[in-house]
Each structure stands twice: as structure tokens, then as C-alpha cells.
Design a protein around this motif. Structure first.
Motif, short mmCIF file in Angstrom:
data_model
loop_
_atom_site.label_atom_id
_atom_site.label_comp_id
_atom_site.label_asym_id
_atom_site.label_seq_id
_atom_site.Cartn_x
_atom_site.Cartn_y
_atom_site.Cartn_z
N ASN A 70 4.60 -2.35 -15.86
CA ASN A 70 4.05 -2.20 -14.51
C ASN A 70 3.93 -0.72 -14.16
OD1 ASN A 70 3.10 -3.23 -11.98
ND2 ASN A 70 5.09 -2.72 -11.09
N LYS A 71 3.24 -0.44 -13.08
CA LYS A 71 2.94 0.93 -12.64
C LYS A 71 2.05 1.61 -13.68
CE LYS A 71 7.12 1.05 -9.88
NZ LYS A 71 8.11 1.83 -9.14
N PRO A 91 15.95 -1.81 -11.57
CA PRO A 91 15.72 -1.66 -10.13
C PRO A 91 14.43 -0.89 -9.86
CG PRO A 91 18.00 -1.09 -10.68
CD PRO A 91 17.28 -1.33 -11.98
N ASP A 142 12.49 -7.50 -0.32
CA ASP A 142 11.78 -8.61 -0.94
C ASP A 142 10.83 -9.26 0.05
OD1 ASP A 142 13.01 -8.28 -3.40
OD2 ASP A 142 14.76 -9.39 -2.75
N ALA A 189 11.36 -1.54 -10.55
CA ALA A 189 10.29 -1.61 -11.55
C ALA A 189 9.02 -2.26 -10.99
CB ALA A 189 10.77 -2.38 -12.78
N GLY A 190 9.17 -2.96 -9.88
CA GLY A 190 8.02 -3.63 -9.27
C GLY A 190 8.08 -5.14 -9.40
N1 LIG Z 1 2.56 3.25 -8.30
C1 LIG Z 1 2.96 1.99 -8.32
N2 LIG Z 1 3.96 1.60 -7.53
C2 LIG Z 1 4.34 0.31 -7.59
C3 LIG Z 1 3.73 -0.62 -8.46
N3 LIG Z 1 4.35 -1.80 -8.30
C4 LIG Z 1 5.30 -1.63 -7.38
N4 LIG Z 1 5.30 -0.35 -6.92
C5 LIG Z 1 6.17 0.24 -5.91
O1 LIG Z 1 7.48 0.37 -6.43
C6 LIG Z 1 8.45 0.17 -5.41
C7 LIG Z 1 9.38 -0.93 -5.84
O2 LIG Z 1 8.68 -2.14 -5.91
P1 LIG Z 1 9.42 -3.55 -5.86
O3 LIG Z 1 8.39 -4.58 -6.10
O4 LIG Z 1 10.25 -3.67 -4.67
O5 LIG Z 1 10.35 -3.40 -7.13
P2 LIG Z 1 11.58 -4.32 -7.55
O6 LIG Z 1 11.66 -4.23 -9.01
O7 LIG Z 1 11.45 -5.66 -6.94
O8 LIG Z 1 12.79 -3.57 -6.86
P3 LIG Z 1 14.29 -4.09 -6.68
O9 LIG Z 1 14.22 -5.55 -6.32
O10 LIG Z 1 14.82 -3.25 -5.58
O11 LIG Z 1 14.96 -3.85 -7.99
C8 LIG Z 1 7.66 -0.17 -4.15
O12 LIG Z 1 7.52 0.99 -3.40
C9 LIG Z 1 6.33 -0.64 -4.69
O13 LIG Z 1 5.28 -0.46 -3.77
C10 LIG Z 1 2.66 -0.16 -9.29
O14 LIG Z 1 2.07 -0.90 -10.09
N5 LIG Z 1 2.32 1.14 -9.18
#
Ligand SMILES: Nc1nc2c(ncn2[C@@H]2O[C@H](COP(=O)(O)OP(=O)(O)OP(=O)(O)O)[C@@H](O)[C@H]2O)c(=O)[nH]1
Ligand SMILES: [Mg+2]
Length: 335
Positions: free
Chosen positions: A196-197, A59, A100, A61-62
Motif C-alpha cells: 500500500n501507499k 501500524p 478506524d 500501513a493503511g
Molecule cells: N499516501 C498514502 N497514505 C495512505 C494510503 N493509505 C492510507 N494512508 C494514510 O495512512 C494513514 C494510516 O492509515 P490507516 O488506514 O489508519 O492505517 P492502519 O494500518 O489501519 O493504522 P493502524 O490501525 O493505526 O495500525 C492515514 O493517514 C491514511 O490516510 C496510501 O495509499 N497512500
């Protein structure tokens, strides 16, 4: 809803009516009679899907942000893209939708992109059946590249990864320290690893950890020995900053390379045939369960159950007797 109405909805969806597409997907999601009608319409003997890409990971992870970037790459390459964001934990698709949709906002007005959240059908195996149906539906109405986002680590994730041709596993820096147990499972499903991140500390260490893990994996190690072997694909490990798009083009490149390889080696065909047979089996098991459940309301079932409980009949023999009563079992010699 009558068959004629299903056909009308389907034709409208093919013509680009997103409301119709949404209604059809809702039917698939809910299951039952309507889902069956839609599944029949969407099932084309000729392949209507170019590529199914799974994006999975913990969850937050981006995944959605990365998916948004991959959709942009796919659009640049001229593909129409369907996105299914799966929330296996929730019985309603309410929770996942907002996040999403926000993350993939920039594609909201693009008629070449269809984004949809899906929740579990609420019974075991339901989602695993609904997802391939939904993928086929998207392909049949013209979104021939499909990205499936799933959250979490566990059986549901693995089931859904099984619906994709190519699976991207998204982790974040520091991930290597934890979840030892889930690593083996991730190795099995990952075709591409994304850290990611990468704007956060620890990204290099996490990349190294993953590479070490792959070094120890016998399948990945075989790449060096026989690069031409069909199974010999060592998952690349790529660092991204999904929020800025850094590294996303490289992920897209690797997805294309993996897909090209699958197609060239015949593995794509093999995987898809195996998935169809898995689906057939799951559908059959579902069918049998329903039949047996009908039986379970009757006297015959109670009689057999009592015999088992009283120690007169072992469960295996009891099951065989019930199957025979339901007309399901072959009662030939040796049974
Ligand atoms: N610092 C940073 N934040 C990121 C990056 N990618 C995504 N985020 C942030 O991380 C949070 C979650 O991103 P999502 O893309 O919604 O992640 P997800 O894996 O789809 O989340 P769920 O569907 O809820 O499991 C958001 O606030 C994004 O803006 C990145 O590369 N760096
Ligand atoms: Mg998400």
C-alpha cells in the motif's frame, strides 16, 4: 443478564438492531458467563459465515483505509459485511475506535455494514478466544462476510490470522529493508500481499523483494510444478493506493479467487474444522487453568509445591498428582 435477555438481544440484533449487536459483542469481548451465553446462541451448526478475511500489517500501513475499500467492493457484490478492528495492545477498545471509524466513515450509515473495534480481554489467550466468537456472532446476526483488521507483528497477529480463511498482509514501500526476522512469519500467514501507499517511492522495489522472497519459498515454488495441488497458491503481490482506491478492486478479485480455490479444493472446510478443534483445545486449556487455580488456593497444592521445592518430587510428577487430586487425570495403568 439472564438467558432470556440474551435471547432478546440476539433476536433484536438479527432484526438489524445495531445497539443490540454492539452489546452482544461487548459481552463476547469481556468474556465470562455472558460471553458463554452469547457464544452458545451464536453457534449455529450450519455455516453462517461466507468468508472471513484477515487484514494485517504494521501500524499505519493503511489497513483500515484498505478495509474501507474492500468493504465497498463487498457491498457492490451484494454482501453484508462485519468489520472487527482488533487492537491487541490495548486493554480498552477506546484508542482504536476513533481512527478506524473515521477511516471507514463512508459506511457508517449503511445498514449492511457493521464496524466494531475490539481490545484484548486482558489475559493471555483471551483475544484468540474472543475473536472467533465475535466472528461467529457477526455471521449469525447476518453479516456473513467478516473482515478482521489486526495491527502489529507477532504471536497475536499470527493467532488472529489463524481465525481468517484468507489473510491479506499489508506492507508499505521500503518495508523490504527491515524486519528480516518477521518475513518468514508473514510468508506463512499471507495469502495476498498488498504493497500500500504505492503513491510513494520504492513501491516497485518492494514488490520485487516480495516476489523474490516468494521465489525462495518452497511452498510457493511448488505452484509451478503442480498448479492443482491444494496447497499450491502463490500469494499475489498487489500495489494499492488505498486513499484513492487504486488497485483495491484487484485485491478484492484476488480475495475472491483465493476463497473460490479454498472452497473448490476442500481446504476451506479443512481449515475451518481445524480452527474449531484449536478453539476447543484452547477453551479446554482455559478451563483446566481455572480448575487448577482453584486448587492452587488449597493445602494440597501447597503440599505438592513444597515437595517440588524441597526436591522430593519432580514438577511433572507434581503436576500429575495435582491433576489427580482435581479429578482431571485418568489414573489407569501406566500413569
Ligand atoms: N499516501 C498514502 N497514505 C495512505 C494510503 N493509505 C492510507 N494512508 C494514510 O495512512 C494513514 C494510516 O492509515 P490507516 O488506514 O489508519 O492505517 P492502519 O494500518 O489501519 O493504522 P493502524 O490501525 O493505526 O495500525 C492515514 O493517514 C491514511 O490516510 C496510501 O495509499 N497512500
Ligand atoms: Mg487501523
Amino acid at each position: 443478564v439472564r438467558t432470556r435477555d440474551h435471547r432478546r438481544l440476539f433476536a433484536d440484533a438479527v432484526d438489524g438492531d445495531r445497539g443490540a449487536a454492539g452489546r452482544l459483542l461487548s459481552m463476547v469481548e469481556r468474556g465470562g458467563e455472558n460471553a458463554q451465553q452469547v457464544a452458545a446462541l451464536a453457534f449455529a451448526p450450519s455455516e453462517s459465515i461466507d468468508a472471513v478475511i484477515g487484514v494485517t500489517g504494521a501500524p499505519g500501513a493503511g489497513k483500515s483505509t484498505l478495509t474501507d475499500g474492500l468493504v465497498a467492493e463487498a457491498r457492490r457484490a451484494g454482501h453484508r459485511v462485519g468489520v472487527l478492528a482488533i487492537d491487541p495492545s490495548s486493554p480498552y477498545s477506546g484508542g482504536a475506535i476513533l481512527g478506524d471509524r473515521v477511516r471507514m466513515q463512508r459506511h457508517a450509515d449503511d445498514p449492511g455494514v457493521f464496524i466494531r473495534s475490539m481490545a484484548t480481554r486482558g489475559h493471555h489467550g483471551g483475544l484468540a478466544l474472543a475473536v472467533p466468537e465475535a466472528i461467529r456472532l457477526l455471521g449469525a446476526i447476518g453479516y456473513r462476510t467478516v473482515v478482521v483488521e489486526t495491527v502489529g507483528v507477532g504471536q497475536v497477529e499470527v493467532d488472529i490470522a489463524g481465525a481468517a480463511d484468507t489473510t491479506v498482509v499489508v506492507v508499505t514501500p521500503g518495508w523490504g529493508d527491515s524486519v528480516q526476522a518477521s518475513k518468514a512469519g508473514l510468508l506463512e500467514i499471507a495469502d495476498v500481499f498488498v504493497v500500500n501507499k504505492a503513491d510513494r517511492p520504492g513501491v516497485d522495489q518492494t514488490v520485487r523483494d516480495l516476489e523474490t522472497m516468494l521465489d525462495l519459498d518452497p511452498l510457493a515454488a511448488s505452484v509451478e510444478r503442480d498448479p492443482a495441488a491444494p496447497a499450491a497458491w502463490r500469494p499475489p503481490v498487489l500495489a494499492t493506493v488505498a486513499t484513492t482506491g487504486e488497485g483495491v478492486a484487484q485485491v478484492w478479485e484476488q480475495l475472491c479467487a483465493h476463497h473460490e480455490r479454498l472452497a473448490r479444493t476442500g481446504e476451506l472446510e479443512r481449515r475451518r474444522r481445524r480452527r474449531l478443534l484449536d478453539e476447543l483445545e484452547r477453551a479446554l486449556v482455559g478451563q483446566l487453568r481455572r480448575e487448577v487455580r482453584l486448587l492452587a488456593d488449597g493445602d494440597a497444592y501447597r503440599e505438592v509445591a513444597d515437595s517440588v521445592l524441597a526436591g522430593r518430587l519432580d514438577p511433572q510428577a507434581g503436576a500429575e498428582r495435582l491433576a489427580a487430586l482435581a479429578g482431571l487425570a485418568e489414573r489407569g495403568p501406566g500413569r
